[in-house]
Design a protein around this motif. Structure first.
Motif, short mmCIF file in Angstrom:
data_model
loop_
_atom_site.label_atom_id
_atom_site.label_comp_id
_atom_site.label_asym_id
_atom_site.label_seq_id
_atom_site.Cartn_x
_atom_site.Cartn_y
_atom_site.Cartn_z
N GLU A 1 0.83 -1.20 0.00
CA GLU A 1 0.00 0.00 0.00
C GLU A 1 0.87 1.25 0.00
OE1 GLU A 1 -2.62 -0.18 3.34
OE2 GLU A 1 -3.76 -1.86 2.52
N ASN A 2 0.27 2.39 -0.37
CA ASN A 2 0.96 3.67 -0.38
C ASN A 2 0.06 4.74 0.23
OD1 ASN A 2 3.40 3.05 -1.92
ND2 ASN A 2 1.99 2.64 -3.60
N LEU A 3 0.67 5.76 0.77
CA LEU A 3 -0.05 6.95 1.20
C LEU A 3 0.10 8.00 0.12
CD1 LEU A 3 1.17 7.25 4.89
CD2 LEU A 3 -1.05 6.46 4.10
N VAL A 4 -0.96 8.77 -0.11
CA VAL A 4 -0.94 9.85 -1.08
C VAL A 4 -1.59 11.06 -0.44
CG1 VAL A 4 -1.70 10.62 -3.35
CG2 VAL A 4 -1.07 8.24 -3.01
N GLU A 5 -0.96 12.21 -0.57
CA GLU A 5 -1.51 13.44 -0.01
C GLU A 5 -2.13 14.28 -1.12
OE1 GLU A 5 -0.09 16.93 3.03
OE2 GLU A 5 1.42 15.94 1.83
N ILE A 6 -3.38 14.68 -0.91
CA ILE A 6 -4.07 15.53 -1.88
C ILE A 6 -4.74 16.68 -1.14
CG2 ILE A 6 -4.47 13.68 -3.55
CD1 ILE A 6 -7.41 13.66 -2.52
N PRO A 7 -4.98 17.79 -1.81
CA PRO A 7 -5.64 18.93 -1.18
C PRO A 7 -7.12 18.63 -0.90
CG PRO A 7 -4.55 19.60 -3.23
CD PRO A 7 -4.52 18.12 -3.17
N MET A 8 -7.62 19.07 0.24
CA MET A 8 -9.04 18.92 0.56
C MET A 8 -9.91 19.61 -0.49
SD MET A 8 -9.63 16.97 3.09
CE MET A 8 -11.32 17.40 3.45
N ASP A 9 -9.42 20.69 -1.08
CA ASP A 9 -10.19 21.39 -2.11
C ASP A 9 -10.50 20.47 -3.29
OD1 ASP A 9 -10.29 23.70 -0.65
OD2 ASP A 9 -8.71 24.71 -1.77
N LEU A 10 -9.62 19.52 -3.58
CA LEU A 10 -9.85 18.59 -4.68
C LEU A 10 -11.06 17.71 -4.37
CD1 LEU A 10 -8.68 17.54 -7.39
CD2 LEU A 10 -7.42 15.87 -6.05
N VAL A 11 -11.14 17.21 -3.16
CA VAL A 11 -12.27 16.37 -2.76
C VAL A 11 -13.55 17.20 -2.70
CG1 VAL A 11 -13.18 14.91 -0.92
CG2 VAL A 11 -10.74 14.84 -1.46
N ARG A 12 -13.47 18.39 -2.12
CA ARG A 12 -14.65 19.27 -2.05
C ARG A 12 -15.19 19.58 -3.45
NH1 ARG A 12 -11.33 22.19 2.06
NH2 ARG A 12 -12.11 21.49 4.06
N ARG A 13 -14.29 19.84 -4.37
CA ARG A 13 -14.72 20.17 -5.74
C ARG A 13 -15.40 18.97 -6.39
NH1 ARG A 13 -10.70 21.78 -10.65
NH2 ARG A 13 -12.24 21.64 -12.29
#
Length: 63
Positions: free
Chosen positions: A44-56
């Motif tokens: 498995e891997n961890l990936v960091e993404i902006p919350m704005d991406l999910v909100r959009r």
């Protein structure tokens, strides 16, 4: 497998992006964090993404 780009933070290929697959799953493209101190299984891997991406994605009813 079919992979569809749902939403991204920019128009070039190396930005955080959210994808949908025809297997009813999501793929996430983002930075790989290294300073988290977590024990992550080798498969498995961890990936960091902006919350704005999910909100959009939610606001545009993509997910």
């Amino acid at each position: 497998m079919k992979v569809t780009k749902l939403v991204s933070t920019c128009d070039i290929k190396d930005c955080p992006t959210l994808y949908a697959t025809d297997r009813d799953t999501l793929w996430v493209q983002g930075k790989t964090p290294t300073d988290h101190g977590l024990q992550v299984p080798a498969h498995e891997n961890l990936v960091e993404i902006p919350m704005d991406l999910v909100r959009r994605a939610i606001r545009e009813q993509l997910i």
